[in-house]
Scaffold this active site. Sequence first.
Site, PDB file in Angstrom:
ATOM      1  N   HIS A  54      -1.294  23.450  23.719  1.00  0.00           N
ATOM      2  CA  HIS A  54      -1.438  23.667  25.224  1.00  0.00           C
ATOM      3  C   HIS A  54      -1.674  22.552  26.094  1.00  0.00           C
ATOM      4  O   HIS A  54      -2.096  22.601  27.267  1.00  0.00           O
ATOM      5  CB  HIS A  54      -2.118  25.077  25.366  1.00  0.00           C
ATOM      6  CG  HIS A  54      -1.527  25.724  26.554  1.00  0.00           C
ATOM      7  ND1 HIS A  54      -1.244  25.121  27.716  1.00  0.00           N
ATOM      8  CD2 HIS A  54      -1.161  27.171  26.836  1.00  0.00           C
ATOM      9  CE1 HIS A  54      -0.907  26.260  28.565  1.00  0.00           C
ATOM     10  NE2 HIS A  54      -0.678  27.337  27.918  1.00  0.00           N
ATOM     11  N   GLU A  98       5.325  23.993  25.035  1.00  0.00           N
ATOM     12  CA  GLU A  98       4.663  24.711  24.057  1.00  0.00           C
ATOM     13  C   GLU A  98       5.670  25.275  22.940  1.00  0.00           C
ATOM     14  O   GLU A  98       6.265  26.105  23.417  1.00  0.00           O
ATOM     15  CB  GLU A  98       3.940  26.019  24.752  1.00  0.00           C
ATOM     16  CG  GLU A  98       2.818  25.688  25.778  1.00  0.00           C
ATOM     17  CD  GLU A  98       2.500  26.858  26.597  1.00  0.00           C
ATOM     18  OE1 GLU A  98       2.116  27.822  26.104  1.00  0.00           O
ATOM     19  OE2 GLU A  98       2.916  26.807  27.922  1.00  0.00           O
ATOM     20  N   HIS A 153      -2.175  34.303  24.360  1.00  0.00           N
ATOM     21  CA  HIS A 153      -2.709  33.136  23.304  1.00  0.00           C
ATOM     22  C   HIS A 153      -3.564  33.619  22.362  1.00  0.00           C
ATOM     23  O   HIS A 153      -4.902  32.970  22.219  1.00  0.00           O
ATOM     24  CB  HIS A 153      -3.321  32.215  24.324  1.00  0.00           C
ATOM     25  CG  HIS A 153      -2.177  31.368  25.222  1.00  0.00           C
ATOM     26  ND1 HIS A 153      -0.763  31.445  24.791  1.00  0.00           N
ATOM     27  CD2 HIS A 153      -2.276  30.921  26.265  1.00  0.00           C
ATOM     28  CE1 HIS A 153      -0.083  30.567  25.647  1.00  0.00           C
ATOM     29  NE2 HIS A 153      -0.869  30.511  26.777  1.00  0.00           N
TER      30      HIS A 153
HETATM   31  C1  GAL Z   1       1.050  29.723  29.359  1.00  0.00           C
HETATM   32  C2  GAL Z   1       1.479  30.983  29.854  1.00  0.00           C
HETATM   33  C3  GAL Z   1       1.065  30.960  31.579  1.00  0.00           C
HETATM   34  C4  GAL Z   1      -0.412  30.779  31.395  1.00  0.00           C
HETATM   35  C5  GAL Z   1      -0.823  29.672  30.773  1.00  0.00           C
HETATM   36  C6  GAL Z   1      -2.373  29.505  30.812  1.00  0.00           C
HETATM   37  O1  GAL Z   1       1.331  29.247  28.148  1.00  0.00           O
HETATM   38  O2  GAL Z   1       2.813  31.013  29.866  1.00  0.00           O
HETATM   39  O3  GAL Z   1       1.656  32.179  31.868  1.00  0.00           O
HETATM   40  O4  GAL Z   1      -1.106  31.852  31.194  1.00  0.00           O
HETATM   41  O5  GAL Z   1      -0.525  29.534  29.391  1.00  0.00           O
HETATM   42  O6  GAL Z   1      -2.960  29.300  31.966  1.00  0.00           O
END
Ligand code: GAL
Length: 351
Positions: free
Chosen positions: A178, A317, A104
């Site tokens: 998210h 997402e 991210h």
């Molecule tokens: C998602 C990701 C997960 C986790 C989450 C944040 O987008 O695919 O593995 O990292 O974000 O907690």
Amino acid sequence: MITNKHFGTLANGQTVEEHTLTNQHGVSVDILTLGGILRRFLVPTKPKATDIVLGFDTLEEYLADQSYLGALVGRYANRIAHGKFSLNNADYQVDVNQAGNCLHGGANGFNAYVWQATVLSDSNEPSLALEMSSPDGDQGFPGNINVKAVYTLTKQNRLKIEYFAKSDQDTVFNPTNHAYFNLAGQHHGSVANQKISLEASHYTPTNANAIPTGEIASVENTPFDFRQSTIIADALALNHQQLEYGNGLDHNLCLDKFTAAQKDAFYAGNAACQQSGLEMKVYTSMPGMQIFTANHFADMPGKEGAIYQAHQGVCFESQFYPDTPNHTHFPSAELKANAEFYSVTEYEIIL
Ligand code: GAL
């Protein structure tokens, strides 16, 4: 209508505001200038409104959050393997903040920025622009980039999120939001008995660290076949190595309707909850959709006394596929110098 209030103050003195956008049907969303966080999504159900996104009550909790609740994510949503990629024959090393990979956008991604808010429309279709600039080299990514996210609540009860960006150098760019959705209400336990569907016949299998192997695999006979509306628990109950790797659903599905020329949002899938009677349709112009079911949540205090557990919410997402800069056969996440980036994702509530 849009109202605005003070939400908190950061240690450096910067203030964080919360804007509330309400449409003529009484649907409303609260958006923080910190990370463009979608903090509340209130739907006018009877006898009481339902808040369908997970979140926190205070700024301190958002600053401590490691799970990106409701946040705008970038520069590159999802993972880049080892934080390494090449562009125009130059090698880049971006921040590695999770299991040796970049997640991210790195430790100080878009979710950590205070964005500049401008009310674009205070009408029945309230619209709020949030803008920020990320300097060349931020988290290791090339190019000074100006980013604008526009949240609009439409008359059709769609929360539309549009992303605009321009960089002064060639770069990679993959923004998303998210939000964790729970159509029974944020405080209402697991989403496992709720249904989702996705118009996706393929997905990108990963290794044990959630990095795509490069394969674009059929969803046929896997837990990732959501072409028919499926109860989440039924998918989780299947025996499949990918579910072990993801500790549940944490995978990118390849949306069938995507084309590289796509500008408008196309229908990608839905979520439905029998208990509340709510349905949410998801539209996007992006090629992929990471479905993540909050697999690691355990006794996490949330809004208004809620305690979040595993599977408390499901994220849709919209994104380029994970680790695209290292897979030339994935739809490209390159943003050319001075080109205008645009993408749009919409969450429509069916009352
Ligand atoms: C998602 C990701 C997960 C986790 C989450 C944040 O987008 O695919 O593995 O990292 O974000 O907690």
